[in-house]
Design an enzyme around this catalytic site. Structure first.
Site, PDB file in Angstrom:
ATOM      1  N   CYS A  10     -22.729   2.641  -7.454  1.00 48.18           N
ATOM      2  CA  CYS A  10     -23.358   1.223  -7.548  1.00 48.18           C
ATOM      3  C   CYS A  10     -22.593   0.249  -6.741  1.00 48.18           C
ATOM      4  O   CYS A  10     -21.710   0.514  -5.837  1.00 48.18           O
ATOM      5  CB  CYS A  10     -23.724   0.988  -9.002  1.00 48.18           C
ATOM      6  SG  CYS A  10     -21.955   0.534 -10.005  1.00 48.18           S
ATOM      7  N   ASN A  13     -18.921  -0.369  -9.480  1.00 45.17           N
ATOM      8  CA  ASN A  13     -18.455   0.623 -10.005  1.00 45.17           C
ATOM      9  C   ASN A  13     -17.731   0.338 -11.330  1.00 45.17           C
ATOM     10  O   ASN A  13     -16.843   0.765 -11.721  1.00 45.17           O
ATOM     11  CB  ASN A  13     -17.219   1.525  -9.124  1.00 45.17           C
ATOM     12  CG  ASN A  13     -16.945   2.927  -9.835  1.00 45.17           C
ATOM     13  OD1 ASN A  13     -15.744   3.202  -9.646  1.00 45.17           O
ATOM     14  ND2 ASN A  13     -17.923   3.319 -10.360  1.00 45.17           N
ATOM     15  N   CYS A  15     -20.299  -0.720 -14.035  1.00 48.37           N
ATOM     16  CA  CYS A  15     -21.581  -0.435 -15.144  1.00 48.37           C
ATOM     17  C   CYS A  15     -22.215   0.771 -15.004  1.00 48.37           C
ATOM     18  O   CYS A  15     -22.202   1.647 -15.463  1.00 48.37           O
ATOM     19  CB  CYS A  15     -22.503  -1.986 -14.870  1.00 48.37           C
ATOM     20  SG  CYS A  15     -21.618  -3.349 -15.530  1.00 48.37           S
ATOM     21  N   ARG A  16     -23.157   0.701 -13.796  1.00 48.00           N
ATOM     22  CA  ARG A  16     -24.058   1.956 -13.506  1.00 48.00           C
ATOM     23  C   ARG A  16     -23.345   3.116 -13.219  1.00 48.00           C
ATOM     24  O   ARG A  16     -23.723   4.296 -13.916  1.00 48.00           O
ATOM     25  CB  ARG A  16     -25.383   1.517 -12.618  1.00 48.00           C
ATOM     26  CG  ARG A  16     -26.103   0.291 -13.151  1.00 48.00           C
ATOM     27  CD  ARG A  16     -26.949  -0.255 -12.162  1.00 48.00           C
ATOM     28  NE  ARG A  16     -26.248  -0.743 -10.938  1.00 48.00           N
ATOM     29  CZ  ARG A  16     -26.673  -1.466 -10.141  1.00 48.00           C
ATOM     30  NH1 ARG A  16     -27.822  -1.328  -9.454  1.00 48.00           N
ATOM     31  NH2 ARG A  16     -25.898  -1.876  -9.132  1.00 48.00           N
ATOM     32  N   SER A  17     -22.660   3.379 -12.225  1.00 46.56           N
ATOM     33  CA  SER A  17     -21.970   4.292 -11.781  1.00 46.56           C
ATOM     34  C   SER A  17     -20.955   4.967 -12.810  1.00 46.56           C
ATOM     35  O   SER A  17     -20.966   6.398 -12.900  1.00 46.56           O
ATOM     36  CB  SER A  17     -21.389   4.277 -10.292  1.00 46.56           C
ATOM     37  OG  SER A  17     -20.564   3.425 -10.216  1.00 46.56           O
ATOM     38  N   ASP A 127     -29.017  -3.368 -12.393  1.00 45.02           N
ATOM     39  CA  ASP A 127     -27.698  -3.817 -12.527  1.00 45.02           C
ATOM     40  C   ASP A 127     -27.891  -4.474 -13.847  1.00 45.02           C
ATOM     41  O   ASP A 127     -28.361  -5.799 -14.227  1.00 45.02           O
ATOM     42  CB  ASP A 127     -27.264  -4.780 -11.749  1.00 45.02           C
ATOM     43  CG  ASP A 127     -25.509  -4.939 -11.585  1.00 45.02           C
ATOM     44  OD1 ASP A 127     -25.123  -4.812 -12.909  1.00 45.02           O
ATOM     45  OD2 ASP A 127     -25.054  -5.370 -10.590  1.00 45.02           O
TER      46      ASP A 127
END
Length: 164
Positions: A10, A13, A15-17, A127
């Site tokens: 993401c 690095n 939140c999402r990943s 996001d």
């Protein structure tokens, strides 16, 4: 045995990943397949190198039994394109950045993560950073679906053996 190396990507690095790294790691452990994988996450930007995941991401994941506290942000490096078998992008922006930076011979390794959850009819994991708590829950739901789909695709392709 050659491990399948997966990198979730993401923007920063945090939140999402890292959420995807944690969710997929738990799924792999739940299926006793840890010996088959190397799992990591990174960002296309160096905004949060060395930082733990966003506290809201950690809290939402922990509610589902996934501990992200030991993860630390890092930026994608050139060696990742060669080293990883799959670089799974969370959205259009990160997909484009990866494709632009990637040597031609490795471009086929870059995929949209949500392509493994086609029933969601979305290609981008939003996001949640600037949103409320609901955004983190929604991201977790999407990532859980895509993780299950990704593992199933690997099993069906013969890349790993099904759990006996």
């Amino acid at each position: 045995m050659e491990k399948i190396k997966v990198l979730f990507v993401c923007l920063g690095n945090i939140c999402r990943s890292p959420t995807a790294e944690g969710v997929f790691t738990k799924l792999v452990k739940d299926h006793n397949l840890e010996a088959h994988f190397t799992i990591d996450s990174a960002g296309t930007h160096a905004y949060h190198v060395g930082n733990a995941p966003d506290l809201r991401s950690q809290a939402a994941a922990l509610e589902r039994g996934i501990d992200l506290s030991n993860l630390r942000g890092r930026k994608v490096i050139n060696g990742d394109f060669e080293d990883f078998d799959f670089l799974l992008a969370m959205d259009d922006e990160n997909y484009s950045i990866l494709i632009s930076a990637c040597p031609e011979q490795y471009k086929t390794k870059i995929k949209y993560f949500l392509d493994y959850a086609p029933h969601l009819n979305e290609r981008q994991v939003p996001d949640p950073y600037y949103g409320g708590a609901y955004g983190f829950e929604r991201v977790l739901d999407m990532i859980e679906e895509a993780s299950a789909g990704f593992l199933k695709a690997l099993q069906e392709s013969g890349s790993i053996k099904r759990r006996g």
